[in-house]
Enzyme design. Structure first.
Site, PDB file in Angstrom:
ATOM      1  N   HIS A  56       0.832  -1.222   0.000  1.00  0.00           N
ATOM      2  CA  HIS A  56       0.000   0.000   0.000  1.00  0.00           C
ATOM      3  C   HIS A  56       0.866   1.272   0.000  1.00  0.00           C
ATOM      4  O   HIS A  56       0.545   2.253   0.658  1.00  0.00           O
ATOM      5  CB  HIS A  56      -0.947   0.032   1.216  1.00  0.00           C
ATOM      6  CG  HIS A  56      -1.940  -1.084   1.243  1.00  0.00           C
ATOM      7  ND1 HIS A  56      -3.238  -0.950   0.836  1.00  0.00           N
ATOM      8  CD2 HIS A  56      -1.817  -2.379   1.631  1.00  0.00           C
ATOM      9  CE1 HIS A  56      -3.886  -2.106   0.975  1.00  0.00           C
ATOM     10  NE2 HIS A  56      -3.038  -2.989   1.454  1.00  0.00           N
ATOM     11  N   ASN A 134     -10.288  -2.978   2.641  1.00  0.00           N
ATOM     12  CA  ASN A 134     -10.010  -2.897   1.207  1.00  0.00           C
ATOM     13  C   ASN A 134     -11.310  -2.603   0.460  1.00  0.00           C
ATOM     14  O   ASN A 134     -12.386  -2.634   1.053  1.00  0.00           O
ATOM     15  CB  ASN A 134      -9.451  -4.232   0.694  1.00  0.00           C
ATOM     16  CG  ASN A 134      -7.955  -4.368   0.919  1.00  0.00           C
ATOM     17  OD1 ASN A 134      -7.257  -3.386   1.179  1.00  0.00           O
ATOM     18  ND2 ASN A 134      -7.456  -5.582   0.813  1.00  0.00           N
TER      19      ASN A 134
HETATM   20  C1  HEM Z   1      -1.914 -11.151   7.492  1.00  0.00           C
HETATM   21  C2  HEM Z   1      -2.252 -10.369   6.523  1.00  0.00           C
HETATM   22  C3  HEM Z   1      -1.752  -8.965   6.408  1.00  0.00           C
HETATM   23  C4  HEM Z   1      -0.596  -8.414   6.842  1.00  0.00           C
HETATM   24  C5  HEM Z   1       0.526  -9.091   7.597  1.00  0.00           C
HETATM   25  C6  HEM Z   1      -0.622  -7.019   6.455  1.00  0.00           C
HETATM   26  C7  HEM Z   1       0.399  -6.142   6.655  1.00  0.00           C
HETATM   27  C8  HEM Z   1       0.412  -4.835   6.262  1.00  0.00           C
HETATM   28  C9  HEM Z   1       1.514  -3.917   6.418  1.00  0.00           C
HETATM   29  C10 HEM Z   1       2.854  -4.275   7.033  1.00  0.00           C
HETATM   30  C11 HEM Z   1       1.134  -2.728   5.933  1.00  0.00           C
HETATM   31  C12 HEM Z   1       1.947  -1.442   5.875  1.00  0.00           C
HETATM   32  C13 HEM Z   1       1.496  -0.551   7.015  1.00  0.00           C
HETATM   33  C14 HEM Z   1       2.302   0.697   7.155  1.00  0.00           C
HETATM   34  O1  HEM Z   1       3.449   0.736   6.680  1.00  0.00           O
HETATM   35  O2  HEM Z   1       1.787   1.647   7.784  1.00  0.00           O
HETATM   36  C15 HEM Z   1      -0.217  -2.873   5.476  1.00  0.00           C
HETATM   37  C16 HEM Z   1      -0.971  -1.860   4.954  1.00  0.00           C
HETATM   38  C17 HEM Z   1      -2.305  -1.995   4.685  1.00  0.00           C
HETATM   39  N1  HEM Z   1      -3.059  -3.156   4.738  1.00  0.00           N
HETATM   40 FE1  HEM Z   1      -2.443  -4.937   5.290  1.00  0.00          FE
HETATM   41  N2  HEM Z   1      -1.790  -6.766   5.809  1.00  0.00           N
HETATM   42  C18 HEM Z   1      -2.507  -7.931   5.765  1.00  0.00           C
HETATM   43  C19 HEM Z   1      -3.748  -8.108   5.226  1.00  0.00           C
HETATM   44  C20 HEM Z   1      -4.574  -7.098   4.872  1.00  0.00           C
HETATM   45  C21 HEM Z   1      -5.968  -7.228   4.578  1.00  0.00           C
HETATM   46  C22 HEM Z   1      -6.774  -8.521   4.634  1.00  0.00           C
HETATM   47  C23 HEM Z   1      -6.416  -5.971   4.308  1.00  0.00           C
HETATM   48  C24 HEM Z   1      -7.801  -5.541   3.979  1.00  0.00           C
HETATM   49  C25 HEM Z   1      -8.807  -5.884   4.688  1.00  0.00           C
HETATM   50  C26 HEM Z   1      -5.316  -5.054   4.442  1.00  0.00           C
HETATM   51  C27 HEM Z   1      -5.392  -3.699   4.279  1.00  0.00           C
HETATM   52  C28 HEM Z   1      -4.333  -2.830   4.394  1.00  0.00           C
HETATM   53  C29 HEM Z   1      -4.424  -1.421   4.106  1.00  0.00           C
HETATM   54  C30 HEM Z   1      -5.659  -0.639   3.697  1.00  0.00           C
HETATM   55  C31 HEM Z   1      -3.150  -0.893   4.291  1.00  0.00           C
HETATM   56  C32 HEM Z   1      -2.714   0.550   4.051  1.00  0.00           C
HETATM   57  C33 HEM Z   1      -2.907   1.389   5.291  1.00  0.00           C
HETATM   58  C34 HEM Z   1      -2.515   2.815   4.990  1.00  0.00           C
HETATM   59  O3  HEM Z   1      -3.146   3.406   4.099  1.00  0.00           O
HETATM   60  O4  HEM Z   1      -1.591   3.319   5.628  1.00  0.00           O
HETATM   61  N3  HEM Z   1      -4.207  -5.767   4.784  1.00  0.00           N
HETATM   62  N4  HEM Z   1      -0.633  -4.178   5.666  1.00  0.00           N
END
Ligand code: HEM
Length: 540
Positions: A56, A134
């Site tokens: 992201h 999402n």
């Molecule tokens: C085990 C599964 C997942 C892991 C380990 C994970 C991990 C991460 C990490 C490390 C980031 C970066 C955050 C940052 O740097 O601030 C991120 C961002 C994000 N993830 Fe996940 N994620 C997972 C699953 C999901 C799922 C299922 C969704 C949706 C429902 C999702 C939605 C998001 C969103 C929207 C962001 C961006 C947040 C922002 O705009 O700063 N992720 N994720």
């Protein structure tokens, strides 16, 4: 030049009278090392980037408010959750939202085929609540341990840095049947929204609501845009990205600045808090939707976005969301993805932004006073509002913060028992909802999905193509037959494939397999397209 413009200074507040020439011995140099202004300027520049998000990375932030309805269907919301932001009709809570793409880097195309992040931070009177979702209702995997592998498959080759996206993505997907439902959505036109304003949002994972008596209910969140859902075909997206990579950010910024404020209705689906053995899927499985004809959507409030960031870096790059950020009355479920996510977000943010990332204005709670005993650390900036200057420990007779009132009772959710183990959940049912999705969308979306699969799988190795056609036939004959035909594979070419070693097929799935390509359409009578409101094609 006008007189009211400020004089340029260094960070120390010293006026700068020459910003064109560094200090040197004579006009031709050499330079001197004590040149504070010059060295401060370059060394700050050298540190102007923080690591981009590991996923992201490209995104756009906006601000606005949430306005509660106070009800869920015909019931007061208090019967289900005591979370204060939902209680009174008309109650407003400030919020920030960050939309994003997932796989690309910070300057990548915003019309790539990819899910879109939909992360909302509510600044409630009880502290912050982040709903990190999402734009698509389900996810590719159901156990957090697979996330790094899944994301690596979406990223460039680590040696050549070539983005052979299709072969890497489908190599992983072909061995991960739980991803078929999500893949069937990503490869439909919904995989390229026309803009951030014209897409739905979903919490995706299952959460809990807790009422004043401690009773718990399972909940899924859905955001529905009042602007409608609009999507692009790959062809139209290609035309847009030929001249503009940041079309979604531009559209969001310009529409809010023009006073055209986008709005979404927040809906919930509810289920009693137990494992629902009567269902053919597990309510905690994030690769599944809860059928809307059985679990209807209930509106609980609306979100309006009416402000753009003052500064992109401060409010978009440094904003930090996490699934662990919940307020009283909202809780986790035992979803195995959710626990992994909850660890990962704040872990990466301590590295990406720094250990005091929660002191930054965009991340600070707004409706409440912070009074931790945490002090110091890199870039410590804010003095907590409720902080005693001397006593940074608890308990203490001398002063400092004290514990808040305890709840009268524990939560009344189900008791969990079991041995420590490493096991897949029962009720995997990986193909049914993917097949139903294909049958329930409109004809133009089906045709687009088939064309997108043919295009992507056409770039893959034969063994990957064969396994993918096998999976698509397991989802729905017509889908597998059409895609197979497009890449030169018939059911007879893939019939010899055994189920994957990680798969345990149900009796229904075994029957489908023995009749591959000749099962006829699944029965979708009375089913509604749970997670998808109608989709309009936008041409570029
Ligand atoms: C085990 C599964 C997942 C892991 C380990 C994970 C991990 C991460 C990490 C490390 C980031 C970066 C955050 C940052 O740097 O601030 C991120 C961002 C994000 N993830 Fe996940 N994620 C997972 C699953 C999901 C799922 C299922 C969704 C949706 C429902 C999702 C939605 C998001 C969103 C929207 C962001 C961006 C947040 C922002 O705009 O700063 N992720 N994720």
């Amino acid at each position: 030049m006008t007189d009211d413009r400020p004089v340029l200074t260094t960070r120390q507040g010293h006026p700068v009278y020459d910003n064109q020439n560094q200090r040197t011995v004579g006009a031709r140099g050499p330079a001197t090392l004590e040149n504070y202004h010059f060295i401060e300027k370059l060394s700050h520049f050298d540190r102007e980037r923080i690591p981009e998000r590991v996923v992201h990375a490209r995104g756009a932030t906006a601000f606005g408010y949430f306005e509660a309805h106070g009800t869920v269907g015909d019931r007061p919301v208090a019967e289900l959750t005591r979370a204060k932001l939902f209680q009174e009709k008309g109650k407003r809570t400030e919020l920030a939202i960050r939309f994003s793409t997932v796989a690309g880097g910070r300057d990548s195309s915003e019309v790539a085929r990819d899910p879109r992040g939909f992360a909302v931070k509510f600044y409630t009177e009880d502290g912050n609540w982040d709903l990190v979702g999402n734009n698509l209702a389900v996810f590719f995997i159901r156990d957090a341990i697979k996330f790094p592998d899944f994301i690596h498959s979406q990223k460039p080759d680590p040696k050549t840095f070539e983005r052979q996206v299709a072969n890497r993505v489908f190599d992983f997907i072909s061995q991960t049947p739980e991803a078929l439902h999500m893949i069937s959505i990503v490869f439909s036109p919904r995989g390229i929204p026309a803009s951030y304003r014209h897409q739905q949002g979903f919490g995706v994972n299952t959460y809990k609501w807790v009422n004043a008596a401690g009773e718990t209910t399972l909940v899924k969140y859905h955001w529905i845009p009042k602007q409608g859902v609009k999507s692009l075909t790959a062809e139209d997206a290609a035309k847009i990205q030929a001249t503009e990579l940041g079309s979604h950010t531009k559209d969001l910024y310009e529409s809010i600045e023009a006073g055209d404020f986008p709005e979404w209705e927040l809906n919930v689906q509810l289920m009693d808090d137990h494992d629902h053995s009567e269902l053919d899927f597990d309510p905690l499985d994030d690769t599944k939707v809860w059928p809307e004809e059985v679990f209807p959507l209930h509106p609980v409030g609306r979100m309006v976005l009416d402000r753009t960031p003052e500064n992109f870096f401060l409010e978009n790059e440094q904003i930090a969301f996490g699934t662990g950020v919940l307020v009283d009355g909202l809780d986790f479920s035992d979803d195995k993805m959710l626990v992994g996510r909850t660890f990962s977000y704040s872990d990466t943010q301590r590295y990406r932004v720094g250990p005091n990332y929660l002191q930054l204005p965009v991340n600070q709670p707004k409706g409440t006073t912070v009074a931790t005993n945490q002090r110091d650390g890199q870039m410590s900036y804010a003095v907590d509002g409720g902080q005693n200057p001397h006593i940074n420990y608890e308990p203490s007779l001398l002063g400092g913060a004290v514990e808040g009132p305890k709840p009268d009772h524990d939560e009344l959710g189900p008791e969990i028992r079991g041995r420590l183990t490493r096991k897949r959940i029962d009720r995997t049912n990986d193909y049914q909802q993917a097949g139903e999705h294909y049958l329930l969308i409109e004809q133009w979306e089906r045709d687009d999905m088939v064309a997108n699969f043919i295009d992507a799988l056409g770039q893959c190795d034969r063994m990957i193509q064969e396994r993918m056609v096998w999976h698509l036939l397991m989802c729905e004959d017509e889908l597998g037959l059409r895609v197979g035909e497009g890449i030169g594979l018939s059911p007879d070419d893939v019939r010899h494939l055994e189920p994957l070693p990680t798969q345990t097929l149900t009796d229904d799935e075994k029957a489908r397999l023995s009749n591959l390509g000749k099962n006829g359409p699944r029965d979708v009578t009375g089913k509604v397209m749970t997670h998808c409101v109608p989709n309009e094609r936008v041409t570029a």
